[in-house]
Design a protein around this motif. Structure first.
Motif, mmCIF file in Angstrom:
data_model
loop_
_atom_site.group_PDB
_atom_site.id
_atom_site.type_symbol
_atom_site.label_atom_id
_atom_site.label_comp_id
_atom_site.label_asym_id
_atom_site.label_seq_id
_atom_site.Cartn_x
_atom_site.Cartn_y
_atom_site.Cartn_z
ATOM 1 N N UNK A 1 0.799 -1.267 0.030
ATOM 2 C CA UNK A 1 -0.023 -0.079 -0.013
ATOM 3 C C UNK A 1 0.907 1.241 0.076
ATOM 4 N N UNK A 2 0.561 2.127 -0.853
ATOM 5 C CA UNK A 2 1.249 3.335 -1.053
ATOM 6 C C UNK A 2 0.997 4.238 0.271
ATOM 7 N N UNK A 3 2.052 5.232 0.567
ATOM 8 C CA UNK A 3 1.888 6.195 1.705
ATOM 9 C C UNK A 3 1.001 7.328 1.130
ATOM 10 N N UNK A 4 -0.034 7.858 1.903
ATOM 11 C CA UNK A 4 -0.934 8.973 1.434
ATOM 12 C C UNK A 4 0.125 10.270 1.091
ATOM 13 N N UNK A 5 1.340 10.327 1.762
ATOM 14 C CA UNK A 5 2.248 11.172 1.585
ATOM 15 C C UNK A 5 2.890 11.537 0.010
ATOM 16 N N UNK A 6 2.883 10.305 -0.590
ATOM 17 C CA UNK A 6 3.392 10.051 -1.941
ATOM 18 C C UNK A 6 2.442 10.845 -2.649
ATOM 19 N N UNK A 7 3.135 11.845 -3.737
ATOM 20 C CA UNK A 7 2.500 12.574 -4.622
ATOM 21 C C UNK A 7 2.015 13.920 -4.194
ATOM 22 N N UNK A 8 2.415 14.204 -2.733
ATOM 23 C CA UNK A 8 2.243 15.563 -2.273
ATOM 24 C C UNK A 8 3.102 16.446 -3.103
ATOM 25 N N UNK A 9 2.623 17.599 -3.385
ATOM 26 C CA UNK A 9 3.519 18.471 -4.379
ATOM 27 C C UNK A 9 3.303 19.943 -3.751
ATOM 28 N N UNK A 10 4.590 20.672 -3.740
ATOM 29 C CA UNK A 10 4.613 22.054 -3.211
ATOM 30 C C UNK A 10 5.250 22.622 -4.290
#
Length: 131
Positions: A1-10
């Protein structure tokens, strides 16, 4: 399962002042963009982990196009991997506006297509739980 923080963009945008030009043609050194990457990485760490974190390393940096004084840069970091304390980030700096001093002292334009100036991959670390 991927971590929900993956894909976080700033993304941050910054005008490059003429005081930062170090070379002919109003070129700006590559360290200027790496500083911007450090800033977006800090915000990623704050948003993802509630801590400013520390920049540990770059595994790749590519200078693809010149950055000039008078440019407006857009620096983006995306979380691509989440470890126990480390985060892998992909960075991109794009020139979205460019000064046009040949057309007038303060002439500038918004570019129809941003220019990818620098790409990088880096690792940040954050304190472990309870630290």
């Amino acid at each position: 399962m991927s971590d929900p923080r993956e894909g976080l963009t700033v993304t941050h945008r910054r005008y490059v002042p003429y005081a930062h030009a170090h070379y002919a043609g109003d070129l700006v050194d590559g360290a200027y963009v790496l500083g911007l990457f450090g800033d977006v990485a800090t915000e990623v760490c704050i948003r993802a982990d509630g801590d400013e974190g520390l920049f540990a390393s770059y595994s790749d940096v590519q200078f693809r196009a010149p950055v000039r004084a008078g440019d407006v840069l857009e620096a983006t970091a995306v979380v691509t991997r989440v470890g126990t304390r480390s985060r892998t980030l992909e960075f991109q700096a794009r020139v979205v506006c460019r000064g046009r001093p040949g057309q007038g002292a303060s002439a500038a334009e918004v570019l129809a297509e941003p220019i990818v100036a620098v790409t990088a991959t880096g690792t940040v670390v954050v304190p472990g739980p309870g630290v």
